[in-house]
Design a protein around this motif. Structure first.
Motif, PDB file in Angstrom:
ATOM      1  N   ARG A   9      24.190  23.341  31.986  1.00  0.00           N
ATOM      2  CA  ARG A   9      22.776  23.002  31.858  1.00  0.00           C
ATOM      3  C   ARG A   9      22.010  24.055  31.073  1.00  0.00           C
ATOM      4  O   ARG A   9      20.788  23.995  30.975  1.00  0.00           O
ATOM      5  N   HIS A  11      21.895  27.372  31.733  1.00  0.00           N
ATOM      6  CA  HIS A  11      21.476  28.545  32.496  1.00  0.00           C
ATOM      7  C   HIS A  11      22.417  29.713  32.211  1.00  0.00           C
ATOM      8  O   HIS A  11      23.643  29.555  32.244  1.00  0.00           O
ATOM      9  N   ILE A  37      22.982  24.657  44.714  1.00  0.00           N
ATOM     10  CA  ILE A  37      21.712  25.312  44.429  1.00  0.00           C
ATOM     11  C   ILE A  37      20.899  25.476  45.712  1.00  0.00           C
ATOM     12  O   ILE A  37      20.806  24.565  46.531  1.00  0.00           O
ATOM     13  N   TYR A  83      23.421  32.492  38.981  1.00  0.00           N
ATOM     14  CA  TYR A  83      22.572  31.777  38.028  1.00  0.00           C
ATOM     15  C   TYR A  83      21.237  31.472  38.717  1.00  0.00           C
ATOM     16  O   TYR A  83      21.217  31.033  39.866  1.00  0.00           O
ATOM     17  N   VAL A  85      17.809  29.171  38.595  1.00  0.00           N
ATOM     18  CA  VAL A  85      17.334  27.915  38.001  1.00  0.00           C
ATOM     19  C   VAL A  85      15.825  27.721  38.141  1.00  0.00           C
ATOM     20  O   VAL A  85      15.277  26.777  37.576  1.00  0.00           O
ATOM     21  N   TYR A 100      14.044  20.434  38.899  1.00  0.00           N
ATOM     22  CA  TYR A 100      13.728  21.823  38.622  1.00  0.00           C
ATOM     23  C   TYR A 100      12.938  21.915  37.314  1.00  0.00           C
ATOM     24  O   TYR A 100      13.416  21.488  36.261  1.00  0.00           O
ATOM     25  N   GLU A 103      14.606  22.962  34.028  1.00  0.00           N
ATOM     26  CA  GLU A 103      15.471  21.993  33.351  1.00  0.00           C
ATOM     27  C   GLU A 103      14.641  20.993  32.545  1.00  0.00           C
ATOM     28  O   GLU A 103      15.025  20.597  31.442  1.00  0.00           O
TER      29      GLU A 103
END
Length: 206
Positions: A9, A11, A37, A83, A85, A100, A103
């Motif tokens: 994604r 990240h 997550i 990571y 997010v 999120y 994103e």
């Protein structure tokens, strides 16, 4: 030097924790496994002991003795790489699913003529929960605003499988940021809900 690890994604990993620092990922107050997550909790000898003369805030800060809730959302991969997010307080809960902002912003920032973007969750009281509102800074140079909105909606729908509730194209330097370039989602939300963006002529197209 070792190249950075980047997930699917986009990240970028912060790497593994330093020695004597332990990272736990929490969902609903319980640890979760690799790839899940949740809120990042940190155990370190450098951790604060809490807030001065504020026992209630101190209690909320800690998950367990000596383990602080960071307020950041992230995950650990199978090799223990961390990571991030986004921020827990900025998460958008739409129809029972977590969205999120980071994103969303990565998708919108990829649209031509978009300078920066910010995604907010606005609850209008419907059963679907928070609605995704997108604010995208664009240049005021005669660009076809309607076409930009169409492209943003299509890009968003292609990634998340539903349409944003509203897209606002705003003038440059509308989205508030900290001195080091981090988006101030809560400040933008307040400005929007208070009608300041419209009153100050910051909204170019919606």
């Amino acid at each position: 030097s070792t190249p950075p690890k980047i997930d699917g994604r986009g990240h970028v990993s912060l790497g593994r924790p330093f020695p004597h620092i332990a990272i736990t990922i929490l969902q609903d107050g319980q640890p979760v496994g690799a790839g899940e997550i949740g809120e990042i909790a940190i155990q370190s000898i450098a951790n604060t002991r809490g807030y001065l003369n504020n026992a209630a805030a101190t209690a909320q800060l800690f998950w367990q003795d000596g383990i602080i809730r960071s307020g950041d959302l992230g995950y650990l991969d199978e090799e223990g790489y961390l990571y991030i997010v986004g921020r827990k307080k900025n998460i958008i809960i739409h129809a029972g699913h977590n969205v999120y902002p980071q994103e969303v912003e990565e998708v919108v920032n990829g649209v031509e003529n978009v300078r920066y973007s910010a995604a907010l969750g606005i609850d209008r009281g419907g059963i679907e929960g928070e609605q995704v509102m997108i604010f995208a800074e664009v240049r005021e140079d005669g660009t076809d605003f309607a076409e930009i909105v169409i492209e943003i909606v299509q890009a968003f729908n292609g990634r998340f499988g539903f349409r944003p509730a509203r897209v606002y194209l705003v003038a440059p330097k509308t989205i508030p940021m900290t001195y080091n370039g981090k988006l101030q989602h809560q400040r933008l939300k307040t400005q929007f809900l208070d009608g300041l963006l419209k009153e100050n002529g910051r909204i170019l197209f919606s």
